[in-house]
Scaffold this motif. Structure first.
Motif, PDB file in Angstrom:
ATOM      1  N   LEU A  54      31.748  33.072  33.327  1.00  0.00           N
ATOM      2  CA  LEU A  54      30.882  34.224  33.591  1.00  0.00           C
ATOM      3  C   LEU A  54      31.079  34.739  35.021  1.00  0.00           C
ATOM      4  CD1 LEU A  54      28.697  36.128  32.565  1.00  0.00           C
ATOM      5  CD2 LEU A  54      26.982  34.507  33.415  1.00  0.00           C
ATOM      6  N   GLY A  55      31.266  33.836  35.968  1.00  0.00           N
ATOM      7  CA  GLY A  55      31.469  34.271  37.348  1.00  0.00           C
ATOM      8  C   GLY A  55      32.710  35.124  37.489  1.00  0.00           C
ATOM      9  N   GLY A  56      33.791  34.718  36.841  1.00  0.00           N
ATOM     10  CA  GLY A  56      35.017  35.508  36.886  1.00  0.00           C
ATOM     11  C   GLY A  56      34.848  36.846  36.197  1.00  0.00           C
ATOM     12  N   TRP A  57      34.137  36.848  35.068  1.00  0.00           N
ATOM     13  CA  TRP A  57      33.879  38.092  34.329  1.00  0.00           C
ATOM     14  C   TRP A  57      33.078  39.064  35.193  1.00  0.00           C
ATOM     15  CZ3 TRP A  57      29.725  40.931  32.509  1.00  0.00           C
ATOM     16  CH2 TRP A  57      29.976  41.832  31.458  1.00  0.00           C
ATOM     17  N   LEU A  58      32.038  38.562  35.854  1.00  0.00           N
ATOM     18  CA  LEU A  58      31.196  39.417  36.697  1.00  0.00           C
ATOM     19  C   LEU A  58      31.963  39.910  37.926  1.00  0.00           C
ATOM     20  CD1 LEU A  58      27.840  37.428  36.543  1.00  0.00           C
ATOM     21  CD2 LEU A  58      28.241  39.733  35.625  1.00  0.00           C
ATOM     22  N   THR A  59      32.805  39.049  38.496  1.00  0.00           N
ATOM     23  CA  THR A  59      33.609  39.471  39.650  1.00  0.00           C
ATOM     24  C   THR A  59      34.534  40.615  39.272  1.00  0.00           C
ATOM     25  OG1 THR A  59      33.537  37.255  40.646  1.00  0.00           O
ATOM     26  CG2 THR A  59      35.320  38.721  41.351  1.00  0.00           C
ATOM     27  N   THR A  60      35.129  40.531  38.085  1.00  0.00           N
ATOM     28  CA  THR A  60      36.008  41.603  37.608  1.00  0.00           C
ATOM     29  C   THR A  60      35.231  42.897  37.422  1.00  0.00           C
ATOM     30  OG1 THR A  60      37.500  40.044  36.509  1.00  0.00           O
ATOM     31  CG2 THR A  60      37.535  42.328  35.729  1.00  0.00           C
ATOM     32  N   VAL A  61      34.027  42.797  36.861  1.00  0.00           N
ATOM     33  CA  VAL A  61      33.206  43.996  36.653  1.00  0.00           C
ATOM     34  C   VAL A  61      32.853  44.633  37.996  1.00  0.00           C
ATOM     35  CG1 VAL A  61      30.974  44.847  35.842  1.00  0.00           C
ATOM     36  CG2 VAL A  61      32.282  43.243  34.440  1.00  0.00           C
ATOM     37  N   VAL A  62      32.394  43.817  38.950  1.00  0.00           N
ATOM     38  CA  VAL A  62      32.030  44.339  40.272  1.00  0.00           C
ATOM     39  C   VAL A  62      33.247  44.957  40.951  1.00  0.00           C
ATOM     40  CG1 VAL A  62      31.396  43.623  42.612  1.00  0.00           C
ATOM     41  CG2 VAL A  62      30.011  42.902  40.682  1.00  0.00           C
ATOM     42  N   ALA A  63      34.407  44.332  40.803  1.00  0.00           N
ATOM     43  CA  ALA A  63      35.624  44.871  41.416  1.00  0.00           C
ATOM     44  C   ALA A  63      35.986  46.223  40.816  1.00  0.00           C
ATOM     45  CB  ALA A  63      36.780  43.882  41.240  1.00  0.00           C
ATOM     46  N   ARG A  64      35.878  46.346  39.487  1.00  0.00           N
ATOM     47  CA  ARG A  64      36.189  47.633  38.846  1.00  0.00           C
ATOM     48  C   ARG A  64      35.216  48.721  39.300  1.00  0.00           C
ATOM     49  NH1 ARG A  64      39.790  47.356  34.634  1.00  0.00           N
ATOM     50  NH2 ARG A  64      40.187  45.285  33.722  1.00  0.00           N
ATOM     51  N   VAL A  65      33.937  48.387  39.322  1.00  0.00           N
ATOM     52  CA  VAL A  65      32.925  49.360  39.761  1.00  0.00           C
ATOM     53  C   VAL A  65      33.181  49.758  41.209  1.00  0.00           C
ATOM     54  CG1 VAL A  65      30.468  49.692  40.223  1.00  0.00           C
ATOM     55  CG2 VAL A  65      31.183  48.548  38.120  1.00  0.00           C
ATOM     56  N   SER A  66      33.485  48.766  42.061  1.00  0.00           N
ATOM     57  CA  SER A  66      33.727  49.046  43.478  1.00  0.00           C
ATOM     58  C   SER A  66      34.958  49.912  43.672  1.00  0.00           C
ATOM     59  CB  SER A  66      33.883  47.732  44.245  1.00  0.00           C
ATOM     60  OG  SER A  66      32.706  46.951  44.179  1.00  0.00           O
ATOM     61  N   LEU A  67      36.014  49.644  42.900  1.00  0.00           N
ATOM     62  CA  LEU A  67      37.222  50.464  43.006  1.00  0.00           C
ATOM     63  C   LEU A  67      36.929  51.905  42.628  1.00  0.00           C
ATOM     64  CD1 LEU A  67      40.258  50.671  43.518  1.00  0.00           C
ATOM     65  CD2 LEU A  67      40.636  49.999  41.141  1.00  0.00           C
ATOM     66  N   ASN A  68      36.159  52.111  41.570  1.00  0.00           N
ATOM     67  CA  ASN A  68      35.785  53.473  41.174  1.00  0.00           C
ATOM     68  C   ASN A  68      35.003  54.166  42.278  1.00  0.00           C
ATOM     69  OD1 ASN A  68      37.016  53.226  38.669  1.00  0.00           O
ATOM     70  ND2 ASN A  68      35.147  52.577  37.634  1.00  0.00           N
ATOM     71  N   LEU A  69      34.079  53.434  42.923  1.00  0.00           N
ATOM     72  CA  LEU A  69      33.296  54.012  44.012  1.00  0.00           C
ATOM     73  C   LEU A  69      34.185  54.367  45.196  1.00  0.00           C
ATOM     74  CD1 LEU A  69      30.110  51.722  43.968  1.00  0.00           C
ATOM     75  CD2 LEU A  69      30.214  54.149  43.398  1.00  0.00           C
ATOM     76  N   LEU A  70      35.140  53.492  45.522  1.00  0.00           N
ATOM     77  CA  LEU A  70      36.067  53.779  46.619  1.00  0.00           C
ATOM     78  C   LEU A  70      36.876  55.037  46.348  1.00  0.00           C
ATOM     79  CD1 LEU A  70      37.750  50.454  47.816  1.00  0.00           C
ATOM     80  CD2 LEU A  70      36.193  51.920  49.092  1.00  0.00           C
ATOM     81  N   GLN A  71      37.393  55.145  45.131  1.00  0.00           N
ATOM     82  CA  GLN A  71      38.221  56.297  44.777  1.00  0.00           C
ATOM     83  C   GLN A  71      37.408  57.577  44.773  1.00  0.00           C
ATOM     84  OE1 GLN A  71      39.660  54.686  41.083  1.00  0.00           O
ATOM     85  NE2 GLN A  71      41.582  53.981  41.991  1.00  0.00           N
ATOM     86  N   THR A  72      36.183  57.504  44.278  1.00  0.00           N
ATOM     87  CA  THR A  72      35.311  58.682  44.285  1.00  0.00           C
ATOM     88  C   THR A  72      34.967  59.097  45.699  1.00  0.00           C
ATOM     89  OG1 THR A  72      34.350  58.070  42.150  1.00  0.00           O
ATOM     90  CG2 THR A  72      33.088  59.593  43.524  1.00  0.00           C
TER      91      THR A  72
END
Length: 299
Positions: A54-72
């Motif tokens: 679950l920790g790895g799954w959540l880290t991946t989700v946070v990373a994807r969300v953060s990347l989208n925020l950075l790009q935006t």
């Protein structure tokens, strides 16, 4: 305990780690909290019965969300229209927030944060996940939409850039002082091309909340936009040492109002941070230098 409470408890156990990951990717405490909250919403809507880590799954989700925020953020703020410093500062006649710095203190400092701000979003994410959190490139690759080898190259480019901004020797510090002095001279004289020559193409100009309330843009990206922001301004800026590093200071009646901290490497300015929050200013060691170097930047 029902399933929702059990899931919430598991998520809360991972929250500090997720918050740290998001902050190091985004460089903003409020954006990091938003990314973590989005991860919780996605978790609560997902079937994770077959998720082993679950920790790895959540880290991946946070990373994807953060990347989208950075790009935006980058696409929204690259446009120089509206990029400015306060009118009050434009005619001078005379910042990481404290909570951010506390969050960084265990593994990454404010100096590294401004370097990270100059990276492309995918480079920043690959470097942070791999070098700071030991996430394998096989797991980073799908987040950035690249092969593992390409993800490794992203992190390698970021690493070289970070290493290029390591604490300088005395000779380097002198060169940094000359670069900052030249920047102030070109700024106040409206020498746009000279400003461009001093700025790294991916420079980031950031302002703390107090400076934004004075009318500054919270973030300006890119050499041209930053040059347009400062050209013809900084008429009363004084060259100064800010915590021992070359910077600039605007003071009124001897009281510091805005501190400008510069990150310089290889003769180029990578980042500028404007800080005017009184509580933060009170923690800085500031020393105004003589004006001699302003009239002879290369001397």
């Amino acid at each position: 305990m029902d399933d929702d409470d059990w899931l919430a408890q598991r998520f809360e156990a991972h929250r500090p780690h997720l918050r740290a990951v998001a902050f190091r990717i985004l460089g903003s405490l409020s954006d990091a909290e938003d990314a973590v909250q989005e991860a919780w919403l996605r978790l609560s809507r997902s079937d994770t019965s077959e998720v082993e880590n679950l920790g790895g799954w959540l880290t991946t989700v946070v990373a994807r969300v953060s990347l989208n925020l950075l790009q935006t953020r980058r696409s929204r703020r690259e446009d120089p229209q509206g990029a400015r410093v306060p009118d009050e500062l434009a005619g001078w006649a005379g910042t990481a927030q404290p909570e951010d710095e506390a969050l960084l203190s265990d593994s990454v400092g404010p100096a590294l944060l401004v370097i990270l701000d100059s990276l492309e979003p995918a480079e920043r994410l690959a470097f942070v996940l791999h070098d700071l959190f030991a996430v394998p490139f096989d797991e980073i690759a799908p987040i950035v939409g690249r092969s593992p080898a390409a993800a490794r190259q992203l992190a390698s480019r970021a690493r070289r850039r970070v290493r290029g901004a390591e604490p300088p020797r005395d000779a380097d510090r002198r060169r940094q002082r000359e670069v900052v002095a030249a920047f102030l001279t070109a700024s106040r004289n409206g020498q746009f091309d000279a400003l461009l020559a001093l700025l790294d193409p991916r420079i980031t100009l950031r302002a703390d909340d107090a400076t934004v309330r004075m009318g500054a843009s919270s973030e300006v990206l890119g050499a041209r936009a930053v040059a347009e922001t400062f050209s013809g301004r900084a008429r009363g800026a004084r060259l100064a040492l800010i915590d021992g590093a070359p910077g600039a200071l605007w003071a009124v009646d001897g009281r510091p109002r805005v501190a400008f901290r510069f990150t310089v490497a290889a003769g180029k300015i990578l980042a500028i941070t404007m800080t005017s929050d009184p509580a933060t200013l009170s923690t800085l060691d500031m020393e105004v230098l003589t004006d001699e170097i302003l009239t002879d930047p290369a001397g």
